[in-house]
Design a protein around this motif. Sequence first.
Motif, PDB file in Angstrom:
ATOM      1  N   THR A 176       0.631  -0.835  -0.059  1.00 58.15           N
ATOM      2  CA  THR A 176      -0.593   0.036   0.066  1.00 58.15           C
ATOM      3  C   THR A 176       0.911   1.279   0.344  1.00 58.15           C
ATOM      4  O   THR A 176       2.408   0.846   0.082  1.00 58.15           O
TER       5      THR A 176
ATOM      6  N   ALA B 182      -7.698   0.603   8.468  1.00 57.33           N
ATOM      7  CA  ALA B 182      -8.176  -0.294   7.704  1.00 57.33           C
ATOM      8  C   ALA B 182      -8.033  -0.893   6.271  1.00 57.33           C
ATOM      9  O   ALA B 182      -8.036  -2.111   5.875  1.00 57.33           O
ATOM     10  N   VAL B 183      -7.227  -0.442   5.559  1.00 55.45           N
ATOM     11  CA  VAL B 183      -6.349   0.175   4.234  1.00 55.45           C
ATOM     12  C   VAL B 183      -4.851  -1.543   5.013  1.00 55.45           C
ATOM     13  O   VAL B 183      -4.698  -2.239   4.141  1.00 55.45           O
TER      14      VAL B 183
ATOM     15  N   GLU C 122      -5.091  -3.165   7.289  1.00 61.06           N
ATOM     16  CA  GLU C 122      -5.115  -4.736   7.595  1.00 61.06           C
ATOM     17  C   GLU C 122      -5.896  -5.575   6.926  1.00 61.06           C
ATOM     18  O   GLU C 122      -5.510  -6.728   6.286  1.00 61.06           O
ATOM     19  N   ALA C 123      -6.578  -4.684   5.420  1.00 62.10           N
ATOM     20  CA  ALA C 123      -6.281  -5.423   3.992  1.00 62.10           C
ATOM     21  C   ALA C 123      -4.980  -5.901   3.744  1.00 62.10           C
ATOM     22  O   ALA C 123      -4.705  -7.395   3.350  1.00 62.10           O
TER      23      ALA C 123
ATOM     24  N   ALA D 157      -3.866  -9.085   5.922  1.00 61.68           N
ATOM     25  CA  ALA D 157      -5.184 -10.183   5.983  1.00 61.68           C
ATOM     26  C   ALA D 157      -4.316 -10.812   4.175  1.00 61.68           C
ATOM     27  O   ALA D 157      -4.202 -12.501   3.910  1.00 61.68           O
ATOM     28  N   LEU D 158      -4.322 -10.061   3.116  1.00 63.96           N
ATOM     29  CA  LEU D 158      -3.429 -10.307   1.593  1.00 63.96           C
ATOM     30  C   LEU D 158      -2.247 -10.668   2.057  1.00 63.96           C
ATOM     31  O   LEU D 158      -1.902 -12.097   1.124  1.00 63.96           O
TER      32      LEU D 158
ATOM     33  N   VAL E 128      -2.841  -2.425  -2.443  1.00 58.45           N
ATOM     34  CA  VAL E 128      -4.475  -2.265  -1.643  1.00 58.45           C
ATOM     35  C   VAL E 128      -4.143  -0.492  -1.731  1.00 58.45           C
ATOM     36  O   VAL E 128      -3.158   0.221  -1.231  1.00 58.45           O
TER      37      VAL E 128
ATOM     38  N   THR F 264      -6.726  -4.070  -4.384  1.00 58.49           N
ATOM     39  CA  THR F 264      -7.603  -3.847  -4.067  1.00 58.49           C
ATOM     40  C   THR F 264      -7.856  -2.938  -3.568  1.00 58.49           C
ATOM     41  O   THR F 264      -7.136  -1.839  -3.191  1.00 58.49           O
TER      42      THR F 264
ATOM     43  N   VAL G 203      -9.903   0.011  -0.954  1.00 62.28           N
ATOM     44  CA  VAL G 203     -10.678  -0.486   0.239  1.00 62.28           C
ATOM     45  C   VAL G 203     -11.805   0.908   0.679  1.00 62.28           C
ATOM     46  O   VAL G 203     -11.370   2.175   0.114  1.00 62.28           O
TER      47      VAL G 203
ATOM     48  N   THR H 168     -13.668   4.081   5.978  1.00 60.54           N
ATOM     49  CA  THR H 168     -14.233   4.086   7.753  1.00 60.54           C
ATOM     50  C   THR H 168     -14.410   5.372   7.327  1.00 60.54           C
ATOM     51  O   THR H 168     -14.345   6.347   7.336  1.00 60.54           O
TER      52      THR H 168
END
Length: 318
Positions: free
Chosen positions: A18, A31-32, A34-35, A38-39, A119, A149, A151, A154
């Motif tokens: 990111t 939030a970004v 976390e994505a 996770a990926l 992301v 991706t 996001v 928020t």
Amino acid sequence: MQTRTLEQTLELENPVVTVGTFDGVHRGHRAVIEAVIALARARSGSAVAVTFDPHPRAVIHPDDPPVVLTSMHEKRQRLEAAGIDVLAVIPFTRPVQMMSPEAFVSTYLVKYLDAKVVVLGYDHGFGKGRSGDPETMRTLGRRFGFDVTIVPPTMAGEGPVSSSRLRDMIRGGRIDEAREMLGGGYPVSGRVAHGDGRGRTLGYPTANIVTDDAMKLLPPDGVYAAKAFVPEPYAAVVNLGVRPTFNGKSRLFEAHLLDFSGDLYGRRVSLELVNRLRDERRFSSTEALISQIHKDGQRARDILGEEPVHHMEVRHWA
């Protein structure tokens, strides 16, 4: 977390990347992040955040430099705490400013990082004049062979969490509102410098903190409840202002760590401002000031929900 200057190829395993200034590392940024994490974990890869130093606006508008919510040190701490594996820092210069979106992506995300997934937040802009947007990144991803991706925002209150909203809150001393967007207290960190020693003579020694970044946004003068990390956590009362009771002239940022005993000079203290207790004001006597300081300390304990737990002498810490 590794911190690397992004001026050459980094050999990373399946990087998920990111990009952003991440000023504040607020809940929208998280939030970004976390994505990304996770990926990266799903691909057994590296979670990578790309940021800039100095803040781009300091180069783009040198006559009107930005105030920042987080120094680079604070940003690094918060990104590491959020779970990022690698922080890649691009030295922001005029040539970087003038790069087209395609040139930026092909150089930093493809050549230097070999990103497998990128992301972005829903409103991310990149390249010259922020002319690139998430749809641009999708197009470039198809060309260069990485997934993208996006996001969504928020939300907090009536709008998305954003650094600009946070700056307005901090400028207004609305620390309790800012905490909702930050997901915690407002960070302030720096080295402890020698002061005039007056706090110690009053029985409430304070650490005179010189902040890491001259562009750091500080709230209005006043008294704040805070958490201090040295690195052990302590409840603290922080005064920002000129100390009018003693006819002070210079603006100082001073922290009294409750239940702490030790030598802080030259050491680093990290704070999280949690709540504004009151305005700074002139007291009629030293005794009245001491009484108020005691009340401030008790109120800080009540707000932070902490009892005295540290009584040992601590003289050396990182």
